[in-house]
Design a protein around this motif. Sequence first.
Motif, PDB file in Angstrom:
ATOM      1  N   ASP A  16       0.847  -1.198   0.000  1.00 49.68           N
ATOM      2  CA  ASP A  16       0.000   0.000   0.000  1.00 49.68           C
ATOM      3  C   ASP A  16       0.879   1.243   0.000  1.00 49.68           C
ATOM      4  OD1 ASP A  16      -2.355  -1.438   0.048  1.00 49.68           O
ATOM      5  OD2 ASP A  16      -2.510  -1.415   2.227  1.00 49.68           O
ATOM      6  N   GLN A  44       0.922  -4.946 -11.623  1.00 54.83           N
ATOM      7  CA  GLN A  44      -0.391  -4.400 -11.925  1.00 54.83           C
ATOM      8  C   GLN A  44      -0.943  -3.661 -10.711  1.00 54.83           C
ATOM      9  OE1 GLN A  44      -3.019  -7.452 -13.319  1.00 54.83           O
ATOM     10  NE2 GLN A  44      -4.498  -6.020 -14.147  1.00 54.83           N
ATOM     11  N   HIS A  46      -3.954  -2.175  -8.352  1.00 55.11           N
ATOM     12  CA  HIS A  46      -5.311  -2.570  -7.968  1.00 55.11           C
ATOM     13  C   HIS A  46      -6.254  -1.456  -8.421  1.00 55.11           C
ATOM     14  CE1 HIS A  46      -8.750  -3.551  -5.465  1.00 55.11           C
ATOM     15  NE2 HIS A  46      -8.190  -4.733  -5.227  1.00 55.11           N
ATOM     16  N   GLU A  47      -7.148  -1.768  -9.352  1.00 55.58           N
ATOM     17  CA  GLU A  47      -7.981  -0.725  -9.975  1.00 55.58           C
ATOM     18  C   GLU A  47      -8.898  -0.001  -8.981  1.00 55.58           C
ATOM     19  OE1 GLU A  47      -7.904   0.675 -13.040  1.00 55.58           O
ATOM     20  OE2 GLU A  47      -6.120  -0.540 -13.339  1.00 55.58           O
ATOM     21  N   GLN A  48      -9.473  -0.725  -8.009  1.00 54.04           N
ATOM     22  CA  GLN A  48     -10.372  -0.072  -7.049  1.00 54.04           C
ATOM     23  C   GLN A  48      -9.611   0.769  -6.029  1.00 54.04           C
ATOM     24  OE1 GLN A  48     -11.219  -3.430  -7.912  1.00 54.04           O
ATOM     25  NE2 GLN A  48     -12.816  -2.604  -9.235  1.00 54.04           N
ATOM     26  N   LYS A  49      -8.417   0.340  -5.673  1.00 54.28           N
ATOM     27  CA  LYS A  49      -7.647   1.063  -4.664  1.00 54.28           C
ATOM     28  C   LYS A  49      -6.852   2.224  -5.248  1.00 54.28           C
ATOM     29  CE  LYS A  49      -6.786  -2.415  -1.104  1.00 54.28           C
ATOM     30  NZ  LYS A  49      -5.696  -3.106  -0.397  1.00 54.28           N
ATOM     31  N   THR A  50      -6.515   2.141  -6.527  1.00 52.48           N
ATOM     32  CA  THR A  50      -5.688   3.172  -7.160  1.00 52.48           C
ATOM     33  C   THR A  50      -6.587   4.331  -7.574  1.00 52.48           C
ATOM     34  OG1 THR A  50      -4.208   1.463  -7.957  1.00 52.48           O
ATOM     35  CG2 THR A  50      -4.017   3.631  -8.977  1.00 52.48           C
TER      36      THR A  50
END
Length: 192
Positions: A16, A44, A46-50
Amino acid sequence: MEKNHPEKPFERYADDVVVHCKTERQALFMLKQIKHRFKTCKLQLHEQKTKIVNLRGFAQKRYPKSFDFLGFTIRPGGYNHNGTIKAIRGIFVSQKSKKGVMQKFKDMVIHKRRRPIEWIARMVNPVARGIINYYHKFRRSAMDEVWNQLNNRLLKWVKWEKGLYKKAAVRYLQTKYKENPKLFVHWLVVHP
């Protein structure tokens, strides 16, 4: 970050990362740079966290106003300074963390233990102490809901173990608190 963007503070814990930017333009640029860097490393995101989060200031687009990091929610908060409300970043215990802690106490099934209250305290205190040491760094009162729930679980234990109704059970816990206020570590924060 240290090599290419030393002027931008960031925090990292395991996988993180939080990068602090002053403007929307800077944040968009950094996000592009980070995506490119990850791609070159064959990693890669993380799409939801980025995401970009706007804790204060003006932005062309609407961005979320808070994010969770290491069990805390970082969001705008305010304080009164000589009659003027000032906006600052606030650090609060996340709802997800509170639910996890309350579930941990629920899983202990305290009310079904047929043991003395001192034994219950020895079982609960190490967990409660760890929670206090971690979550009480910023806002102690944010955890009152958790400690009140734990007191309710103790109350349920008293009702089952001693065969008392609610008022008598409350008096029993209050008497135990007066005899030994340090019996349960959370009683130093929220007493029964």
